[in-house]
Design an enzyme around this catalytic site. Structure first.
Site, PDB file in Angstrom:
ATOM      1  N   GLU B  52       1.318  -1.272   0.138  1.00 18.36           N
ATOM      2  CA  GLU B  52      -0.223   0.168  -0.238  1.00 18.36           C
ATOM      3  C   GLU B  52       0.252   1.706  -0.031  1.00 18.36           C
ATOM      4  O   GLU B  52       0.485   2.621  -0.505  1.00 18.36           O
ATOM      5  CB  GLU B  52      -1.133  -0.131   1.452  1.00 18.36           C
ATOM      6  CG  GLU B  52      -2.078  -0.880   0.976  1.00 18.36           C
ATOM      7  CD  GLU B  52      -1.664  -2.458   1.898  1.00 18.36           C
ATOM      8  OE1 GLU B  52      -0.381  -3.071   1.963  1.00 18.36           O
ATOM      9  OE2 GLU B  52      -2.512  -3.124   1.412  1.00 18.36           O
ATOM     10  N   GLN B 115      -8.946  -6.200  11.383  1.00 13.92           N
ATOM     11  CA  GLN B 115      -8.548  -5.185  10.577  1.00 13.92           C
ATOM     12  C   GLN B 115      -8.973  -3.974  10.433  1.00 13.92           C
ATOM     13  O   GLN B 115      -9.045  -3.238   9.548  1.00 13.92           O
ATOM     14  CB  GLN B 115      -8.741  -5.681   8.699  1.00 13.92           C
ATOM     15  CG  GLN B 115      -8.164  -6.783   8.283  1.00 13.92           C
ATOM     16  CD  GLN B 115      -7.545  -6.830   7.107  1.00 13.92           C
ATOM     17  OE1 GLN B 115      -8.487  -6.731   6.712  1.00 13.92           O
ATOM     18  NE2 GLN B 115      -6.116  -8.289   6.755  1.00 13.92           N
ATOM     19  N   LYS B 164     -17.549  -0.830   5.454  1.00 18.59           N
ATOM     20  CA  LYS B 164     -18.195  -1.370   4.085  1.00 18.59           C
ATOM     21  C   LYS B 164     -19.879  -1.316   4.575  1.00 18.59           C
ATOM     22  O   LYS B 164     -20.140  -1.928   3.207  1.00 18.59           O
ATOM     23  CB  LYS B 164     -17.353  -3.093   4.602  1.00 18.59           C
ATOM     24  CG  LYS B 164     -17.832  -3.401   3.542  1.00 18.59           C
ATOM     25  CD  LYS B 164     -17.213  -5.609   3.464  1.00 18.59           C
ATOM     26  CE  LYS B 164     -16.912  -6.392   2.775  1.00 18.59           C
ATOM     27  NZ  LYS B 164     -16.263  -7.410   3.108  1.00 18.59           N
ATOM     28  N   MET B 483      24.408   8.460   2.466  1.00 17.96           N
ATOM     29  CA  MET B 483      24.210   9.306   2.941  1.00 17.96           C
ATOM     30  C   MET B 483      24.958   9.817   4.614  1.00 17.96           C
ATOM     31  O   MET B 483      25.439  10.088   5.316  1.00 17.96           O
ATOM     32  CB  MET B 483      23.341  10.714   2.431  1.00 17.96           C
ATOM     33  CG  MET B 483      22.510  11.760   3.256  1.00 17.96           C
ATOM     34  SD  MET B 483      23.962  12.864   2.006  1.00 17.96           S
ATOM     35  CE  MET B 483      22.909  13.422   0.733  1.00 17.96           C
TER      36      MET B 483
END
Lengths: 207, 585
Positions: B52, B115, B164, B483
């Site tokens: 994601e 979830q 949902k 770096m």
């Protein structure tokens, strides 16, 4: 090159307030923030203050216009002039914020806070508490033989003073509402969904 | 117009009505109804990423390279939390993106459902605004408003959290024209008094400089055109932040190069020595200013920004102008021309001769090598072999390679340079290149990467293989977190704590395992041929360029130092950073 000819503190747009950026004096300002009364709006405002390290001395919030879905948040905050300007700009750019007013610089204003104080004591102390309450125009809203609950309204300093006096007299508990503030005089029905405010909003006056 | 449909149908319809052609996403339980609708239509392409975070960076790449908002669709809980880095990145760099997240059904919110995460709570500080939509009839209006908020004013990421059951339920759809207009209408026109004041200052300035940033690019093509006109008409020198590269062409006569911590010597010296600084759509970031109390001490400063909170946040300015860059520059040019289009030509000529003295420092020179590929050399050769490509887009990861890319690649147009500036997100470049390539299928899209950054989102090899996206992953592999290593050398007594890349994969085999072309090169003599092979290949390429391991990135303004105390390549770096500077990042 002359500096910008805009009078200090006259504009509500923070950028035109030309006080020295480097002034490190701490100032206390009372801000009135008119917001959409939507879920999470208070968390947004508080999150801004904690996320950017600003101070909240006092904060009150309540819906002020049910029809227009507006709430008014009154924040008392302390910081250098630069930080105060930052707070105002950061608040103004939030999506649910309609208006931000710095009551401290926009002319005279009235500030009031309500407090409830529970004082427990007997004998002379109890009498003295009642006498002081009378001087401060505090009301007794609950009483038992050994306790009072006083209700007092006024500017925060008055409540501070009263609470300080009650301390040796058996002050047990304090509940304060935080400051509510309005500008003095007839102008500004700010935040209430009158025609005037609606016009302001659609005109996009609030960057 | 409006008709009854499910929340999931509304999502797809609203995206279409907003002109969305591509979305980046990853399905999951809480977005299944929306994915079902996506399955049943062909107007919107859905790009299945492998993580994601990559969906959001790809949406950023899409947005930055097109000027249109990017869209990502992810599921609840871990889908949403994985999106947080991308949202924060877009917030810091003012990239307009709309992220749609699934949420557990409204009646389960707060129950620690499977979830479930408090997505609007988690993303509140890393979005410009976000919404949890609890009623289907409000969904289309909120999505339309989300696009409005993401793109108007200072652009930024927004998030719409959709439970949902809201996706399943039906209600009447609202078209964008009929959607309730929010009161969010940032002002775009600058204050006339302030603009006139700046025009006056431009007439007399002896040592002016235009300091431009990503705001010019966000404002659009008209802003870029006006900036070029302004620089051309006044002969003022132009420098830019990392985010603003390309707004003024690198081939332009007035170009000084990038400024800031790893900016060019002449650009930083000009910032330090100027008497009029005109900041256009930049925000005086700490990478730009160096030590704030020693920043450009003798200049009057004007600041054009659409976000009032950017003004006087870091640096006190004399002429603040709140407004859209294009609008303000248009007004400024008009006023300045009306007043006779005057400048202090004599002063500016002296200023340019001073600048050409600084240019003689040749701050980008480095010690060449015949044995190992110098990373600067690799980027220079990449520039030489791709500069004539009409549609070259560059993305980067974060670190030394990013700075070398900014120094040695030249951008003549806006929206061709996608990099994570404010947040400095390692792992940004690969997915961003996916987004750019989706938006510009026939373009040459190169991600200039370091091997450590690139590994952070290397799962996107699956995406580029699946969609046959011909992105070129140009990895400057020094087997170090370059770096970090450089800072440890400068600051921490050369104790290289965990700053090397152990157990690196064989990049060629890795690429091949995804069915992608892999290339590796370590001899400077082979470099050009290898780059050509990469460019000629019609498909994705993982280009493993083994470079000098201990090269440092210069010039450098050490932490806590002002602009005129830069470290150049040949300087001693020992004790360059004092104890005060050491606490800075």
């Amino acid at each position: 090159m002359s500096p910008l000819k805009i009078k200090k503190g006259t504009s509500k747009h923070s950028a035109y307030d030309l006080r020295s950026n480097y002034a490190d004096t701490q100032e206390t300002h009372t801000l009135a923030v008119i917001v959409d009364n939507e879920a999470g709006v208070l968390a947004r405002v508080i999150g801004l203050f904690s996320g950017r390290g600003y101070n909240i001395d006092s904060l009150t919030v309540a819906e002020i216009d049910h029809q227009g879905h507006r709430s008014r948040i009154t924040v008392v905050t302390t910081g250098t002039p630069q930080v105060i300007e930052q707070i105002k700009s950061q608040l103004s750019r939030m999506v649910p914020v309609y208006e931000v007013h710095d009551l401290t610089v926009e002319g005279p204003s009235v500030e009031r806070e309500l407090a409830l104080l529970k004082v427990v004591g007997e004998g002379e102390k109890r009498v003295e508490a009642l006498r002081l309450a009378d001087i401060f125009r505090a009301n007794v809203v609950d009483s038992t033989l050994e306790s009072f609950v006083f209700e007092i309204t006024g500017p925060p300093e008055k409540i501070d003073a009263f609470a300080e006096l009650m301390r040796p007299l058996g002050l047990e508990e304090v509940a304060r509402t935080g400051v509510a503030a309005l500008s003095r005089g007839g102008s500004g029905s700010l935040g209430v969904a009158s025609d005037k405010v609606t016009a302001d909003v659609t005109g996009g006056a609030n960057a | 117009m409006s008709r009854q449909m499910t929340g999931a149908q509304m999502v797809v319809k609203a995206l279409k009505d907003q002109g969305v052609d591509t979305i980046f996403g990853y399905p999951g339980g809480a977005v299944l109804p929306i994915y079902d609708e996506i399955f049943q239509q062909n107007d919107i392409r859905h790009v299945l990423v492998r993580h994601e975070q990559a969906a959001v960076h790809a949406a950023e790449g899409y947005a930055r390279s097109t000027g249109k908002p990017g869209v990502a669709l992810v599921t609840s809980g871990p889908g949403a939390t994985n999106a947080v880095t991308g949202l924060t990145d877009a917030l810091m760099d003012s990239i307009p993106i709309v992220v749609l997240t699934g949420q557990v059904p409204t009646f389960m919110i707060g129950n620690d459902a499977f979830q479930e995460a408090d997505t609007v709570g988690i993303t509140r500080p890393c979005t410009k605004h976000n919404w949890l939509v609890k009623e289907t009839e409000k969904l289309p209006g909120v999505i339309h408003q989300a696009f409005h908020v993401a793109t108007k004013g200072r652009p930024g990421p927004v998030l719409v959290d959709i439970p949902k059951d809201v996706q399943f339920a039906s209600a009447r759809y609202t078209s964008p024209e009929k959607a309730p207009v929010g009161h969010y209408q940032p002002r775009t026109k600058g204050d006339a008094t302030a603009i006139a004041e700046l025009a006056r200052m431009m007439e007399t300035a002896e040592r002016p400089i235009l300091y431009t940033g990503g705001g010019v690019i966000n404002s659009g093509d008209e802003a870029t055109r006006l900036l070029r006109e302004l620089a051309g008409a006044t002969n003022f020198p132009v420098t830019s932040t990392l985010m603003g590269l390309g707004a003024y062409p690198a081939s332009g006569d007035n170009w000084l190069g990038m400024l800031g911590m790893h900016g060019l010597y002449e650009a930083n010296m000009a910032m330090h020595g100027c008497d009029l600084m005109i900041c256009v759509g930049a925000r005086f970031d700490d990478r730009i200013t160096g030590r704030v109390d020693a920043f450009s001490p003798n200049s009057k400063k004007a600041h054009i920004d659409i976000d009032p909170s950017s003004i006087n946040k870091v640096i006190h300015v004399d002429v603040p102008i709140i407004g859209d860059v294009a609008s303000v520059l248009g007004d400024l040019l008009e006023v300045w021309k009306e007043r006779g289009a005057k400048t202090n030509e004599e002063g500016i000529a002296r200023w340019w001769s001073q600048i050409s003295e600084w240019k003689k420092t040749r701050c980008l020179d480095y010690a060449p090598s015949k044995e190992t590929i110098k990373p600067q050399h690799a980027v220079e050769r990449l520039e030489a072999l791709t500069r004539d490509h009409p549609k070259r887009y560059i993305t980067t990861e974060v670190g030394q390679h990013q700075m070398w890319a900014a120094q040695y690649l030249h951008f003549n147009e806006p929206n061709r340079w996608m990099t994570s500036g404010g947040l400095g997100t390692m792992g940004y470049g690969f997915p961003a290149s996916v987004g750019v390539q989706m938006a510009h299928p026939d373009a040459l899209v190169i991600n200039v990467a370091g091997e450590a950054s690139w590994l952070m989102n290397m799962q996107e090899m699956g995406t580029v293989a699946q969609y046959r996206l011909p992105v070129k992953q140009f990895i400057l592999n020094n087997e170090r977190l370059g770096m970090v290593r450089q800072w440890q050398e400068l600051l921490h007594g050369e104790r290289y704590s965990h700053s090397w890349s152990e157990s690196l994969p064989d990049f060629v085999k890795l690429a091949e395992s995804f069915g992608i072309k892999g290339l590796t090169v370590s001899d400077p003599a082979d470099l050009d041929d290898a780059i050509r092979e990469m460019l000629d290949h019609d498909g994705p390429v993982i280009f493993d360029c083994l470079v000098e391991k201990h090269e440092n990135c210069f010039p450098m303004i050490p932490s806590g130092a002002p602009h005129n105390e830069m470290l150049l390549g040949n300087a001693s770096t020992k004790d360059a950073i004092g104890s005060k500077g050491a606490v800075l990042v």
